[in-house]
Enzyme design. Structure first.
Site, PDB file in Angstrom:
ATOM      1  N   LYS A  24      -4.333  -4.414  -2.673  1.00 53.31           N
ATOM      2  CA  LYS A  24      -3.842  -2.987  -3.072  1.00 53.31           C
ATOM      3  C   LYS A  24      -4.802  -2.063  -3.970  1.00 53.31           C
ATOM      4  O   LYS A  24      -5.570  -2.759  -4.691  1.00 53.31           O
ATOM      5  CB  LYS A  24      -2.617  -3.431  -4.174  1.00 53.31           C
ATOM      6  CG  LYS A  24      -1.719  -2.037  -4.503  1.00 53.31           C
ATOM      7  CD  LYS A  24      -0.673  -2.384  -5.552  1.00 53.31           C
ATOM      8  CE  LYS A  24       0.194  -1.242  -5.960  1.00 53.31           C
ATOM      9  NZ  LYS A  24       1.394  -1.643  -6.872  1.00 53.31           N
ATOM     10  N   SER A  76       7.647  -3.039  -7.821  1.00 51.70           N
ATOM     11  CA  SER A  76       6.645  -2.441  -6.672  1.00 51.70           C
ATOM     12  C   SER A  76       6.076  -3.640  -5.848  1.00 51.70           C
ATOM     13  O   SER A  76       5.483  -3.401  -4.703  1.00 51.70           O
ATOM     14  CB  SER A  76       5.613  -2.089  -7.473  1.00 51.70           C
ATOM     15  OG  SER A  76       6.035  -0.618  -7.528  1.00 51.70           O
ATOM     16  N   SER A  94       5.677   0.586  -5.119  1.00 52.94           N
ATOM     17  CA  SER A  94       4.474   1.196  -4.895  1.00 52.94           C
ATOM     18  C   SER A  94       3.443   0.466  -3.943  1.00 52.94           C
ATOM     19  O   SER A  94       2.614   1.079  -3.595  1.00 52.94           O
ATOM     20  CB  SER A  94       3.858   1.661  -6.166  1.00 52.94           C
ATOM     21  OG  SER A  94       3.434   0.267  -6.863  1.00 52.94           O
TER      22      SER A  94
HETATM   23  N1  GLN Z   1       9.576   2.433  -8.811  1.00 55.12           N
HETATM   24  C1  GLN Z   1       8.946   1.932 -10.289  1.00 55.12           C
HETATM   25  C2  GLN Z   1       8.253   3.191 -10.871  1.00 55.12           C
HETATM   26  O1  GLN Z   1       8.088   4.208 -10.453  1.00 55.12           O
HETATM   27  C3  GLN Z   1       8.453   0.580 -10.129  1.00 55.12           C
HETATM   28  C4  GLN Z   1       7.105   0.888  -9.886  1.00 55.12           C
HETATM   29  C5  GLN Z   1       6.041  -0.296  -9.908  1.00 55.12           C
HETATM   30  O2  GLN Z   1       6.613  -1.608  -9.909  1.00 55.12           O
HETATM   31  N2  GLN Z   1       4.651  -0.380 -10.042  1.00 55.12           N
HETATM   32  O3  GLN Z   1       7.802   2.763 -12.002  1.00 55.12           O
END
Ligand code: GLN
Length: 485
Positions: A73, A177, A153
């Site tokens: 990532k 995410s 994400s």
């Molecule tokens: N969707 C959540 C956010 O926008 C989680 C994102 C994540 O886990 N990096 O914060």
């Protein structure tokens, strides 16, 4: 082929790491126009690492991941490779250091395949905010050509694993995410206890919630990857100073006699019936495997999302203050220093990132700190206590991973809250800092993957892997996306 299978073939010299790396690079590059999962390649680095693996394997040596091409990532610093967290503000930033997690993976013989795209700074659940453009899920609903989100994400990582473009990938999970994109793509996503995998060298989003972890094809693969990624890091102050248990062995443990908690608070209004049905199916599978099902209550669950969306932007606004155009990435010159800061941040950050900075700055401001931020910290404690009370009675908790299957890339959300609702089942484990994983468990009516989530108490990843493996066995999930890319 799974990571466990390919590393066995590499060891047996049925395939060489260099052949494998070359094939993987070609497949990954060829998938780009359709899936857009990757954001940076470094062919020289990939081939150098593969050659080093072949040299070790030839001598009968090699680590847990020896010779396997893995995707990273874009949040993790890989020395010399552009690392942007999919944000324009970091365009061109090539770190002169290696993140601890990737360093550990390379020490176990993993081969860097490519960086994967993500929601900008890991903020989001759709991968639509990556500065390199949408990542497209390899999955499609039956009878439809509509592009779907791989989730976010860590959507680039999930898409790459699900499309068989690598043997595993890293992700980070701040509110879901890793687990949400895993659920959307029929892959396994896991995070350990807070501090189990070092955050050093990973771009900081919301530091008290950020958990690095793997996205993999099987539960065992996710255990192998986490085994490699985890461990004490003296460079990171919240890294757990503990030995890493044998996660891989835990996958083979019997779940007979384990107590599995089911919490009514996870039955949310408007949840599709098939999610409820899958949850019941999971309960039945675990019962059949000899587990005892116990009702538990997690009364503060309804406050989890609001709490998360105060703490998360607060920490993000503080972490992102460092991007001022002076030290990293892009700078937009202005008339004077203030103008340069404003132009750099105004043009470098996308809309969601700016929204978080505004919200975070607001909840931390002198007039509102007590009303929002401090209050959220108190509720955080209550949510953690809910879990502590539940884990006095049960060994693990079973929930759905997400409230829906993957949605269309062009789905229109009227406000940001709708996107935030994707994390309703996952944020609690980040707030509490406890292990949680998503295991592919079934398909919805249109043939799209759905996942079940296993949550365990702090430091008990082993039970998470054992229950995850039992679910995987019972579900027998073998569906794959039809190759259209
Ligand atoms: N969707 C959540 C956010 O926008 C989680 C994102 C994540 O886990 N990096 O914060």
């Amino acid at each position: 082929m799974s990571l466990a299978d390919v590393t066995a073939k590499l060891k047996a010299r049925e395939v060489s790491a260099t052949e494998l790396a070359e094939t993987a690079l070609q497949a990954a590059e060829a998938s780009q126009p359709a899936l857009n999962a990757f954001c940076a390649f470094d062919r020289d680095l990939t081939m150098t690492m593969a050659k080093a693996s072949d040299a070790k394997l030839a001598k009968g040596e090699g680590g847990l991941l020896e010779g396997a091409p893995l995707a990273i990532k874009d949040l993790f610093a890989v020395k010399g490779v552009e690392t942007t967290a999919s944000s324009n503000i970091l365009k061109g930033f090539k770190p002169r250091y290696e993140s601890t997690v990737t360093e550990k993976m390379w020490a176990e013989g993993g081969v860097f395949l490519a960086k994967t795209a993500m929601d900008e700074f890991a903020m989001g659940s759709s991968n639509k905010t990556a500065c390199t453009g949408h990542v497209v899920s390899p999955w499609r609903a039956e009878g439809s050509n509509k592009g779907l989100t791989p989730g976010g994400s860590s959507g680039g990582s999930a898409a790459a694993v699900s499309a068989d473009l690598c043997f595993g990938a890293t992700g980070t999970d701040t509110g879901g995410s890793i687990r949400q994109p895993a659920a959307f793509t029929g892959t396994v996503g896991a995070k350990g206890t807070y501090g189990r995998c070092s955050r050093w060298g990973a771009v900081a989003f919301a530091s008290s919630l950020d958990h690095p972890g793997p996205i993999a094809k099987t539960v065992k693969d996710s255990a192998i990857l986490m085994q490699a990624m985890a461990g004490h890091d003296p460079k990171e102050s919240t890294s757990l100073p503990l030995d890493v248990p044998d996660f891989v062995a835990a996958c083979g443990r019997s779940v007979k006699g384990l107590k599995i908690g089911v919490a009514k608070e996870y039955r949310v209004d408007g949840m599709p019936e098939e999610i409820d049905a899958l949850w019941q199916q999971g309960i039945d599978w675990l019962k059949a495997a000899g587990c005892e099902i116990v009702d538990v209550t997690l009364p503060h669950t309804k406050y989890a999302l609001p709490t998360y969306y105060i703490i998360n932007p607060a920490e993000a606004s503080s972490n992102l203050a460092r991007y001022d155009g002076m030290r990293f990435g892009q700078r937009v010159e202005g008339a004077d220093l203030t103008d340069t800061y404003e132009k750099t941040r105004g043009q470098g950050f996308g809309a969601e990132v700016q929204r978080r900075i505004l919200m975070g700055t607001y909840v931390l401001s002198a007039g509102y700190y007590d009303a929002y931020y401090l209050k959220a910290l108190k509720v955080r404690r209550r949510i953690l206590e809910d879990f502590e009370n539940a884990f006095e009675k049960v060994d693990a908790i079973l929930t759905p991973s997400t409230p829906s299957a993957a949605f269309a890339l062009d789905a229109q959300f009227t406000d940001p809250i709708q996107m935030y609702l994707n994390d309703v089942f996952t944020v609690t484990a980040n707030i509490a800092g406890i292990p949680a994983m998503s295991v592919p468990a079934g398909l919805d009516a249109s043939g799209l993957p759905l996942g079940l989530q296993v949550i365990t108490k702090a430091l008990d990843e082993e039970t998470m892997f054992a229950v995850g493996a039992a679910l995987e066995d019972s579900a027998g999930f073998t569906a794959k996306p039809n190759k259209w890319w």
